[in-house]
Design a protein around this motif. Structure first.
Motif, short mmCIF file in Angstrom:
data_model
loop_
_atom_site.label_atom_id
_atom_site.label_comp_id
_atom_site.label_asym_id
_atom_site.label_seq_id
_atom_site.Cartn_x
_atom_site.Cartn_y
_atom_site.Cartn_z
N TRP A 28 0.81 -1.22 0.00
CA TRP A 28 0.00 0.00 0.00
C TRP A 28 0.84 1.27 0.00
N THR A 37 3.52 8.48 -0.12
CA THR A 37 2.90 7.95 -1.34
C THR A 37 2.05 9.02 -2.01
N THR A 92 -4.15 -2.25 0.32
CA THR A 92 -4.15 -1.22 -0.72
C THR A 92 -4.44 0.13 -0.09
N GLN A 114 -2.28 -0.48 -7.49
CA GLN A 114 -1.51 -1.36 -6.62
C GLN A 114 -1.92 -2.82 -6.75
#
Length: 285
Positions: free
Chosen positions: A24, A177, A262, A269
Motif C-alpha cells: 500500500w 505515497t 491497498t 496497486q
C-alpha cells in the motif's frame, strides 16, 4: 499479479533493507493510454473535454460505463480497468475539466459543475444512461450525478470518495505515497495540458474546492436511489475509515467493500483485486 507484487516488494526490500516497502506504500506507474480509434475533444459546457471510447454496448442491452479519475490526475490512470471492461462494455474515459488534456473556463471548480460536464459529454456521445466507476474526486462526481441526474445514472462504484470535507485526513499531502502522486501529477499536467505552465494555479484553484466541497447532508445522501458500492483501500492515506463506513450506512442499500493491502491507489496497486470487485458490482460476476 499478486505474486508479481510480492516479488516487487521483496526486490525493493532487498535494495532498501532498512525500510521495507509495503504494497500500500507503492505507487505503480501510470498505465500507458490504451489505444482506440474513438478519441477526441468534445466542445461541451463551455470547455473542451478530452475523451476516449472503447468497446461497444452489448446487444443484450448492457449499460455503458464511464470511468472518472481523481483530482490532479487524468484518464490514463484507468488503463488496467479499461482492459478489463472493454471486452464486454462500452467504456468512456475522460479528463475532467482543467485536468489532463481538457480545458477549463473562468468558473470556479465545483463538483456540481464537473458532474454537469459528464452529462454534457454523455449528450454529445448520445449516451442516455451510464454506470459510473469513480476514484476520489471521480467517486464524488459519481455520487453527485446520483443526486442531481438520477435518470442518467445506473450503478455507482465510488472508490475513496467523501461527502463532507471532514472525511479527509489532515496532512494527507505529507504522506510519502500521496506526495509522490502529487509530484507525478505535476509532470503529467505539464506534458498533457494546453496550459503547461499553469500547474500551480490549477492546484490552488482545485484546492479551494477541496477546502469547501463536498458538503452533503444525511438527507441528500438518503435521497440516492442508484445502486451504490462504497469502496476503499484498508490503508487509504486520504479518506478516514469511519467516513467510508458512514457513507455506506447512510446511502440506502449501499454496499461497503474494503480492499486489503491497498491505499488510495488500489486500482494501480492491485488491479486484479480492484477489477474483480468492479466487475462483480457492475455485472454480478
Amino acid at each position: 499479479m499478486r505474486h508479481l507484487l510480492v516479488l516487487l516488494v521483496f526486490g525493493l526490500a532487498a535494495l532498501q533493507p532498512a525500510a521495507a516497502v509495503e504494497p500500500w506504500e507503492m505507487l505503480p506507474p501510470t498505465p500507458h493510454p490504451v489505444a482506440t480509434q474513438r478519441a477526441g475533444q468534445a466542445a461541451v459546457n463551455g470547455i473542451k473535454i478530452y475523451y476516449r471510447v472503447y468497446g461497444q454496448v452489448p446487444q443484450q442491452g448492457g449499460t455503458p460505463v464511464i470511468l472518472l479519475h481523481g483530482g490532479l490526475a487524468n484518464a490514463d490512470y484507468w488503463g488496467h480497468q479499461v482492459e478489463a471492461l472493454a471486452p464486454h462494455h462500452m467504456v468512456v474515459v475522460m479528463d475532467s475539466r482543467g485536468h489532463g488534456r481538457s480545458t477549463r473556463d473562468a468558473r470556479a471548480y465545483g463538483y456540481d459543475l464537473m458532474a454537469d460536464d459528464v452529462v454534457a459529454l454523455m449528450d454529445e456521445l448520445k449516451i442516455a444512461k451510464a454506470d459510473i466507476v469513480g476514484w476520489s474526486d471521480g467517486g464524488i462526481i459519481g455520487l453527485d450525478l446520483a443526486l442531481r441526474h438520477k435518470d442518467r445514472v445506473g450503478k455507482v462504484f465510488a472508490f475513496a470518495a467523501n461527502s463532507v470535507t471532514s472525511g479527509v485526513k489532515d496532512g494527507v499531502e505529507k504522506n510519502p505515497t500521496f506526495a509522490a502522486f502529487i509530484e507525478r501529477a505535476g509532470h503529467e499536467y505539464r506534458s498533457n495540458s494546453a496550459t503547461p505552465n499553469a500547474y500551480e494555479d490549477f492546484v490552488a484553484q482545485i484546492s479551494k474546492m477541496w477546502a469547501e466541497q463536498p458538503n452533503w447532508s444525511d438527507a441528500q445522501l438518503q435521497s440516492i436511489t442508484s445502486p451504490v458500492w462504497i469502496v476503499d483501500g484498508d490503508h487509504d492515506e486520504a479518506i478516514k475509515r469511519e467516513h467510508t463506513e458512514y457513507l455506506a450506512a447512510t446511502i440506502p442499500h449501499a454496499g461497503l467493500l474494503i480492499l486489503p493491502n491497498t491505499s488510495h491507489f488500489a486500482f494501480l496497486q492491485d488491479p486484479e483485486l480492484f477489477n474483480a470487485a468492479m466487475l462483480r458490482f457492475l455485472d454480478g460476476k
